[in-house]
Enzyme design. Sequence first.
Site, PDB file in Angstrom:
ATOM      1  N   SER A 109      28.827  63.218  -3.064  1.00  0.00           N
ATOM      2  CA  SER A 109      29.433  64.502  -3.440  1.00  0.00           C
ATOM      3  C   SER A 109      29.037  65.010  -4.810  1.00  0.00           C
ATOM      4  O   SER A 109      29.435  66.122  -5.185  1.00  0.00           O
ATOM      5  CB  SER A 109      30.956  64.401  -3.352  1.00  0.00           C
ATOM      6  OG  SER A 109      31.361  64.404  -2.005  1.00  0.00           O
ATOM      7  N   THR A 169      36.961  64.244   8.121  1.00  0.00           N
ATOM      8  CA  THR A 169      38.143  63.426   8.415  1.00  0.00           C
ATOM      9  C   THR A 169      38.453  63.368   9.899  1.00  0.00           C
ATOM     10  O   THR A 169      39.304  62.602  10.323  1.00  0.00           O
ATOM     11  CB  THR A 169      39.381  63.960   7.672  1.00  0.00           C
ATOM     12  OG1 THR A 169      39.663  65.300   8.134  1.00  0.00           O
ATOM     13  CG2 THR A 169      39.152  63.985   6.174  1.00  0.00           C
ATOM     14  N   TYR A 199      40.924  68.803  -1.339  1.00  0.00           N
ATOM     15  CA  TYR A 199      39.482  68.539  -1.330  1.00  0.00           C
ATOM     16  C   TYR A 199      38.945  68.546   0.099  1.00  0.00           C
ATOM     17  O   TYR A 199      39.446  67.843   0.977  1.00  0.00           O
ATOM     18  CB  TYR A 199      39.226  67.177  -1.966  1.00  0.00           C
ATOM     19  CG  TYR A 199      37.776  66.878  -2.256  1.00  0.00           C
ATOM     20  CD1 TYR A 199      37.185  67.288  -3.440  1.00  0.00           C
ATOM     21  CD2 TYR A 199      37.007  66.164  -1.348  1.00  0.00           C
ATOM     22  CE1 TYR A 199      35.852  66.990  -3.712  1.00  0.00           C
ATOM     23  CE2 TYR A 199      35.681  65.863  -1.616  1.00  0.00           C
ATOM     24  CZ  TYR A 199      35.110  66.276  -2.798  1.00  0.00           C
ATOM     25  OH  TYR A 199      33.786  65.983  -3.060  1.00  0.00           O
ATOM     26  N   SER A 200      37.921  69.359   0.332  1.00  0.00           N
ATOM     27  CA  SER A 200      37.360  69.498   1.671  1.00  0.00           C
ATOM     28  C   SER A 200      35.851  69.685   1.598  1.00  0.00           C
ATOM     29  O   SER A 200      35.367  70.640   0.975  1.00  0.00           O
ATOM     30  CB  SER A 200      37.990  70.692   2.397  1.00  0.00           C
ATOM     31  OG  SER A 200      37.337  70.933   3.623  1.00  0.00           O
ATOM     32  N   ASN A 201      35.108  68.788   2.222  1.00  0.00           N
ATOM     33  CA  ASN A 201      33.649  68.912   2.267  1.00  0.00           C
ATOM     34  C   ASN A 201      33.205  70.191   2.968  1.00  0.00           C
ATOM     35  O   ASN A 201      32.119  70.712   2.699  1.00  0.00           O
ATOM     36  CB  ASN A 201      33.057  67.691   2.975  1.00  0.00           C
ATOM     37  CG  ASN A 201      33.133  66.440   2.122  1.00  0.00           C
ATOM     38  OD1 ASN A 201      32.469  66.327   1.095  1.00  0.00           O
ATOM     39  ND2 ASN A 201      33.958  65.490   2.534  1.00  0.00           N
ATOM     40  N   GLY A 332      30.568  60.532  -6.297  1.00  0.00           N
ATOM     41  CA  GLY A 332      29.898  60.710  -5.018  1.00  0.00           C
ATOM     42  C   GLY A 332      30.030  59.459  -4.177  1.00  0.00           C
ATOM     43  O   GLY A 332      29.711  58.359  -4.648  1.00  0.00           O
TER      44      GLY A 332
END
Length: 379
Positions: A109, A169, A199-201, A332
């Site tokens: 990340s 997730t 938090y969200s990719n 990350g």
Amino acid sequence: MPNTRTLLAIPLAVTLICLASASAPPAAKPATEATLPLLVTRGKAPAAALLAREAPWSTTVPGAPDPPPDRRATQRPLWHFAHVNRPTADKSDGDATRIRRAEHFRAGSITKTFIATVVLQLAAEHRLSLSDPVKRHLPGLARGNALDGRAPTLRALLTHTSGLADHTTGPRGLVPLTPTQAVRTALALPATTPGRWSYSNTNYVLLGMVIKQVTGRSYAAETARRIITPLRLSGTSFPGTRTTLPPPHGRAYTTGGRDVTALNPAVAGAAGELISTLADLDRFYAALLTGRLLPVPQLRQMLNTRAAQGHYGMGLFPEKLPCGTTVWGHNGRISGSYVRTAATRDGDRVLTFRVNTDRLADPALERTLLAAQFCPGAP
């Protein structure tokens, strides 16, 4: 010609110099070098390494003025590298787990800081606005699904306040997906509260799509053009779907010990695809925080954490250490690799450390290592 008294004094002076040298205590090792082995012992990592970068003007005599800005660019930074690997009876295995300074690894990340920097550069060029709703740039993606109704802005994506679920997730979290598939997977999951930090990719997958729509180039190509090439980050790349790491590289392991060095990074995309090196990440964050990549207004926005209730800026987050110092950076995590970069606000001091496994058995060790680097007098 020297007289007799002078000639007799020379051996005495040499003797005194030698005695002074012998009695002088050896230079103390950096506190991080004493702390690093804990990542292997208590943290249970196969190997760990760090590379610290310090601008020379931050180590001048206390009270002495810094050199003028026009001289800073000509000064070479100071570097400190340290590594440690878990002792093993199998000598060949021990060599395989050792981390070397120049080797490539998956940065997870930390990719988000690069993506956020490109988006803010485009905002500075007035090619987009952070207040733009996503659907302005990706109308085809928004049409006919829940994303259209939510209308998150680019600012909400950058600060993780969009309310979009994290597609990693769900049941397909470890499956390589196209960006469109990742977004649709997220929309099928329960949403979080818009305006609240979560938090969200998925947010950064969408930002990668926006970069392509605005520039006509992929986020990888645009980041290379704007950041990687100008900063000469020769060890940094976006592998796409390539499963191998560039040489030199070591091995990567899950916490259970499975070798996952070969990995399809499409599982992460614009949220975590990057491959880099310790030196490149130190250089990147130093350049970013010293203002080489963003104008002052955009850098100020990047460091503003109010939208995310103090948790996150835009591709960066702060951490206040026990001594009161606040450092900025990102971590990350991707299968087989955990990385953390932190830097002072002025970019003068930067530390990147990594382990070749998914996570530390004792997460508190990360804060301990940062304190050793950035807190004066830390043990």
